[in-house]
Design a protein around this motif. Structure first.
Motif, PDB file in Angstrom:
ATOM      1  N   GLY A   1       0.729  10.544   2.577  1.00 57.94           N
ATOM      2  CA  GLY A   1       0.450  11.537   1.549  1.00 57.94           C
ATOM      3  C   GLY A   1      -0.959  11.425   1.008  1.00 57.94           C
ATOM      4  O   GLY A   1      -1.829  10.798   1.610  1.00 57.94           O
ATOM      5  N   ARG A   2      -1.173  12.008  -0.156  1.00 57.66           N
ATOM      6  CA  ARG A   2      -2.539  12.076  -0.692  1.00 57.66           C
ATOM      7  C   ARG A   2      -3.120  10.731  -1.093  1.00 57.66           C
ATOM      8  O   ARG A   2      -4.328  10.607  -1.206  1.00 57.66           O
ATOM      9  N   PHE A   3      -2.299   9.716  -1.304  1.00 58.69           N
ATOM     10  CA  PHE A   3      -2.794   8.372  -1.646  1.00 58.69           C
ATOM     11  C   PHE A   3      -2.666   7.396  -0.476  1.00 58.69           C
ATOM     12  O   PHE A   3      -2.725   6.175  -0.664  1.00 58.69           O
ATOM     13  N   ARG A   4      -2.477   7.927   0.715  1.00 61.95           N
ATOM     14  CA  ARG A   4      -2.261   7.117   1.915  1.00 61.95           C
ATOM     15  C   ARG A   4      -3.247   5.948   2.015  1.00 61.95           C
ATOM     16  O   ARG A   4      -4.441   6.105   1.804  1.00 61.95           O
ATOM     17  N   SER A   5      -2.708   4.775   2.307  1.00 61.93           N
ATOM     18  CA  SER A   5      -3.443   3.517   2.535  1.00 61.93           C
ATOM     19  C   SER A   5      -4.070   2.924   1.276  1.00 61.93           C
ATOM     20  O   SER A   5      -4.726   1.886   1.358  1.00 61.93           O
ATOM     21  N   ARG A   6      -3.847   3.534   0.117  1.00 64.06           N
ATOM     22  CA  ARG A   6      -4.398   2.980  -1.115  1.00 64.06           C
ATOM     23  C   ARG A   6      -3.552   1.777  -1.525  1.00 64.06           C
ATOM     24  O   ARG A   6      -2.326   1.792  -1.444  1.00 64.06           O
ATOM     25  N   PRO A   7      -4.198   0.708  -1.989  1.00 66.81           N
ATOM     26  CA  PRO A   7      -3.459  -0.505  -2.355  1.00 66.81           C
ATOM     27  C   PRO A   7      -2.721  -0.359  -3.686  1.00 66.81           C
ATOM     28  O   PRO A   7      -3.141   0.380  -4.573  1.00 66.81           O
TER      29      PRO A   7
ATOM     30  N   ARG B   1       0.836  -1.193   0.000  1.00 67.20           N
ATOM     31  CA  ARG B   1       0.000   0.000   0.000  1.00 67.20           C
ATOM     32  C   ARG B   1       0.873   1.246   0.000  1.00 67.20           C
ATOM     33  O   ARG B   1       2.072   1.174   0.290  1.00 67.20           O
ATOM     34  N   VAL B   2       0.261   2.387  -0.288  1.00 70.81           N
ATOM     35  CA  VAL B   2       0.940   3.673  -0.178  1.00 70.81           C
ATOM     36  C   VAL B   2       0.949   4.035   1.304  1.00 70.81           C
ATOM     37  O   VAL B   2      -0.060   3.912   1.992  1.00 70.81           O
TER      38      VAL B   2
ATOM     39  N   ARG C   1       9.986   0.913   2.911  1.00 71.29           N
ATOM     40  CA  ARG C   1       9.618   2.152   2.223  1.00 71.29           C
ATOM     41  C   ARG C   1       9.309   3.249   3.241  1.00 71.29           C
ATOM     42  O   ARG C   1       9.720   4.404   3.073  1.00 71.29           O
ATOM     43  N   GLU C   2       8.594   2.888   4.310  1.00 70.37           N
ATOM     44  CA  GLU C   2       8.302   3.861   5.360  1.00 70.37           C
ATOM     45  C   GLU C   2       9.591   4.366   6.003  1.00 70.37           C
ATOM     46  O   GLU C   2       9.763   5.569   6.224  1.00 70.37           O
TER      47      GLU C   2
ATOM     48  N   ALA D   1       6.213   1.317  -6.592  1.00 73.30           N
ATOM     49  CA  ALA D   1       5.788   1.696  -5.240  1.00 73.30           C
ATOM     50  C   ALA D   1       6.579   2.871  -4.670  1.00 73.30           C
ATOM     51  O   ALA D   1       5.994   3.757  -4.040  1.00 73.30           O
ATOM     52  N   VAL D   2       7.892   2.911  -4.882  1.00 68.72           N
ATOM     53  CA  VAL D   2       8.693   3.997  -4.308  1.00 68.72           C
ATOM     54  C   VAL D   2       8.375   5.313  -5.010  1.00 68.72           C
ATOM     55  O   VAL D   2       8.151   6.340  -4.358  1.00 68.72           O
ATOM     56  N   GLY D   3       8.337   5.298  -6.333  1.00 71.38           N
ATOM     57  CA  GLY D   3       8.002   6.512  -7.062  1.00 71.38           C
ATOM     58  C   GLY D   3       6.594   7.000  -6.781  1.00 71.38           C
ATOM     59  O   GLY D   3       6.342   8.203  -6.680  1.00 71.38           O
ATOM     60  N   ILE D   4       5.657   6.068  -6.635  1.00 70.79           N
ATOM     61  CA  ILE D   4       4.275   6.433  -6.304  1.00 70.79           C
ATOM     62  C   ILE D   4       4.224   7.052  -4.913  1.00 70.79           C
ATOM     63  O   ILE D   4       3.516   8.034  -4.678  1.00 70.79           O
ATOM     64  N   GLU D   5       5.003   6.507  -3.988  1.00 69.65           N
ATOM     65  CA  GLU D   5       5.084   7.095  -2.643  1.00 69.65           C
ATOM     66  C   GLU D   5       5.604   8.533  -2.738  1.00 69.65           C
ATOM     67  O   GLU D   5       5.099   9.431  -2.049  1.00 69.65           O
ATOM     68  N   ALA D   6       6.595   8.761  -3.592  1.00 69.94           N
ATOM     69  CA  ALA D   6       7.133  10.113  -3.774  1.00 69.94           C
ATOM     70  C   ALA D   6       6.057  11.044  -4.337  1.00 69.94           C
ATOM     71  O   ALA D   6       5.904  12.178  -3.866  1.00 69.94           O
TER      72      ALA D   6
END
Length: 189
Positions: free
Chosen positions: A6-12, A2-3, A29-30, A58-63
């Protein structure tokens, strides 16, 4: 998977079945983003990221979730590049990224030609591809792709040692979590 924030927090986020991809674990990642932000959640806003050997993205999406202005997802696998696109679509992301389906060295040369300047680079080749890690560190140490204050992070197996220095890149931190290690590098001139 999951993210984290940020704005997508907890999204799978999705991965591919089987063992072809080894996504960076949520916990790692966290840790990565906590270290990079050092308590300043705005540090990523407006920044440019390179997510090299991106896998699921996942890492880029987290960014992106934490405010990055642009993320270049570099992935040589067609299936993984499509997966990154699907993960971005599932979050409704339609701008601020480019998926580059190409070998990482060729992709970096192409990004250099486009005069891209990155503030953060995350490198996560398959653990058995240690040579790629070393090649990318060497290439980026002499590349105009890195902003003067850029941070490069290499994720690698704890049994592999990419080195403390690839002049002018200098490792300034090393974090181990299970079999994974994050090596943090900065330019030292």
């Amino acid at each position: 998977m999951r993210v984290i924030a940020g704005r997508f927090r907890s999204r799978p986020l999705r991965s591919l079945p089987g063992m072809d991809l080894r996504p960076t674990a949520d916990r790692l990642r966290e840790t990565l983003f906590n270290v990079l932000s050092a308590g300043n959640p705005t540090v990523f806003e407006g920044k440019v990221w390179l997510d090299l050997c991106a896998g699921t993205g996942a890492v880029g999406i987290e960014a992106l979730s934490r405010g990055a202005a642009k993320v270049y997802f570099v992935e040589s696998s067609s299936a993984a590049a499509r997966l990154i696109g699907r993960n971005l679509d599932s979050l409704g992301v339609d701008a601020g990224f480019e998926v580059v389906k190409e070998d990482v060295i060729r992709a970096l040369r192409r990004l250099e030609a486009k005069s891209v300047t990155a503030n953060f680079v995350f490198l996560d080749p398959p653990y058995l591809m240690e040579k790629v890690c070393v090649q990318v560190l060497q290439l980026l140490s002499q590349s105009p792709l890195l902003a003067s204050d850029a941070v490069l992070i290499a994720e690698h197996d704890k049994r592999f040692e990419p080195g403390d220095r690839s002049a002018p890149l200098q490792r300034y931190r090393k974090l181990e979590q299970g079999d994974a290690v994050l090596s943090f590098y900065r330019l030292v001139r």
